[in-house]
Design a protein around this motif. Structure first.
Motif, PDB file in Angstrom:
ATOM      1  N   UNK A  81       0.831  -1.205   0.000  1.00 28.53           N
ATOM      2  CA  UNK A  81       0.000   0.000   0.000  1.00 28.53           C
ATOM      3  C   UNK A  81       0.867   1.258   0.000  1.00 28.53           C
ATOM      4  N   UNK A  82       1.916   1.256   0.804  1.00 35.98           N
ATOM      5  CA  UNK A  82       2.824   2.406   0.844  1.00 35.98           C
ATOM      6  C   UNK A  82       3.529   2.555  -0.506  1.00 35.98           C
ATOM      7  N   UNK A  86       3.366   5.715  -3.259  1.00 35.11           N
ATOM      8  CA  UNK A  86       4.547   6.393  -3.795  1.00 35.11           C
ATOM      9  C   UNK A  86       4.567   6.349  -5.320  1.00 35.11           C
ATOM     10  N   UNK A  87       4.080   5.271  -5.893  1.00 37.29           N
ATOM     11  CA  UNK A  87       3.990   5.187  -7.356  1.00 37.29           C
ATOM     12  C   UNK A  87       3.119   6.320  -7.893  1.00 37.29           C
ATOM     13  N   UNK A  88       2.017   6.597  -7.218  1.00 38.27           N
ATOM     14  CA  UNK A  88       1.141   7.671  -7.693  1.00 38.27           C
ATOM     15  C   UNK A  88       1.765   9.051  -7.477  1.00 38.27           C
ATOM     16  N   UNK A 102       6.403  -1.069  -5.845  1.00 35.84           N
ATOM     17  CA  UNK A 102       5.432  -1.696  -4.949  1.00 35.84           C
ATOM     18  C   UNK A 102       6.124  -2.479  -3.835  1.00 35.84           C
ATOM     19  N   UNK A 103       7.257  -3.079  -4.153  1.00 30.36           N
ATOM     20  CA  UNK A 103       7.954  -3.947  -3.209  1.00 30.36           C
ATOM     21  C   UNK A 103       9.206  -3.300  -2.629  1.00 30.36           C
ATOM     22  N   UNK A 149       6.755   8.462   4.580  1.00 28.76           N
ATOM     23  CA  UNK A 149       7.677   7.354   4.817  1.00 28.76           C
ATOM     24  C   UNK A 149       8.411   6.987   3.533  1.00 28.76           C
ATOM     25  N   UNK A 150       7.681   6.944   2.429  1.00 28.07           N
ATOM     26  CA  UNK A 150       8.276   6.530   1.164  1.00 28.07           C
ATOM     27  C   UNK A 150       9.005   7.672   0.459  1.00 28.07           C
ATOM     28  N   UNK A 151       8.407   8.847   0.437  1.00 27.50           N
ATOM     29  CA  UNK A 151       8.952   9.965  -0.329  1.00 27.50           C
ATOM     30  C   UNK A 151      10.086  10.666   0.411  1.00 27.50           C
TER      31      UNK A 151
END
Length: 233
Positions: A81-82, A86-88, A102-103, A149-151
């Protein structure tokens, strides 16, 4: 030449959905489509098992499966989900999108993702127990945790604090977008499978656009802890 239009985004419901719509039908359409389809397929194992009072025997045998579902929902699915969020974000910035994102969280961000997801879930549940409305407020104010968290590679608690700070004054926008998203998805379902997928792409892209627009005006150097903050929306 790099497309920097996203840097001109300002926080608004209409602007977020407008920019989100323009992104999903660009060069990233196929990766975003595949992302939503993959997430739809992988969400299946997280659904809870239902039992009634006349089927205690089967429940005993299915208990390990139920425990697997819980572990999947809290230890595996949040990473995807995270990564999806981040993909979007990458898509609305017109960056190249790779489904491997995704992974990506499994490599270096796994503990932060799991902890962040647990903290948000616990706070929202606690808020819902306090007459529902506080839970809705908390959910809106922590809507950016996964992106941060991701960005920004933030630790779990710092991402929670930063999301609370960033969404100050934008809670009603997030709530309004959530309500509007329900009707968009419902309209998509009416036109069956394809419409539902496109509606989800649009919704995810719109929220990523809102995150970017708030980030544009955010002061990254002043995270404000949740406790002691007077403004809630």
């Amino acid at each position: 030449m790099e497309n920097n239009n996203y840097r001109n985004l300002v926080p608004s419901v209409g602007g977020s959905f407008s920019h989100g719509w323009s992104r999903i039908f660009g060069k990233q359409f196929l990766p975003l489509l595949l992302t939503v389809i993959i997430m739809g397929l992988l969400n299946g194992p997280s659904y809870g098992l239902k039992f009634d009072n006349d089927h205690w025997g089967p429940m005993f045998f299915l208990l390990p499966l139920a425990l697997f579902g819980l572990a999947y929902a809290f230890l595996f699915l949040p990473v995807l989900e995270f990564g999806k969020d981040y993909i979007f974000v990458q898509a609305i910035r017109d960056e190249d999108v790779d489904l491997k994102t995704l992974f990506e969280g499994f490599k270096t961000k796994y503990l932060n993702i799991v902890l962040a997801n647990l903290i948000v879930a616990a706070l929202v549940i606690l808020g819902l127990m306090l007459l529902v409305i506080p839970g809705i407020i908390v959910a809106c104010r922590l809507a950016f945790v996964s992106y941060l968290v991701m960005d920004k590679d933030m630790e779990a608690m710092k991402a929670v604090e930063k999301s609370w700070q960033m969404t100050r004054g934008h809670g009603w926008k997030i709530f309004g977008m959530a309500i509007l998203s329900f009707f968009i998805f419902f309209a998509g379902v009416i036109v069956f499978f394809v419409g539902a997928i496109v509606s989800l792409m649009w919704i995810h892209s719109a929220f990523a656009s809102l995150y970017q627009s708030v980030l544009n005006e955010s002061d990254d150097d002043n995270p404000i802890p949740i406790l002691g903050v007077n403004e809630v929306v």
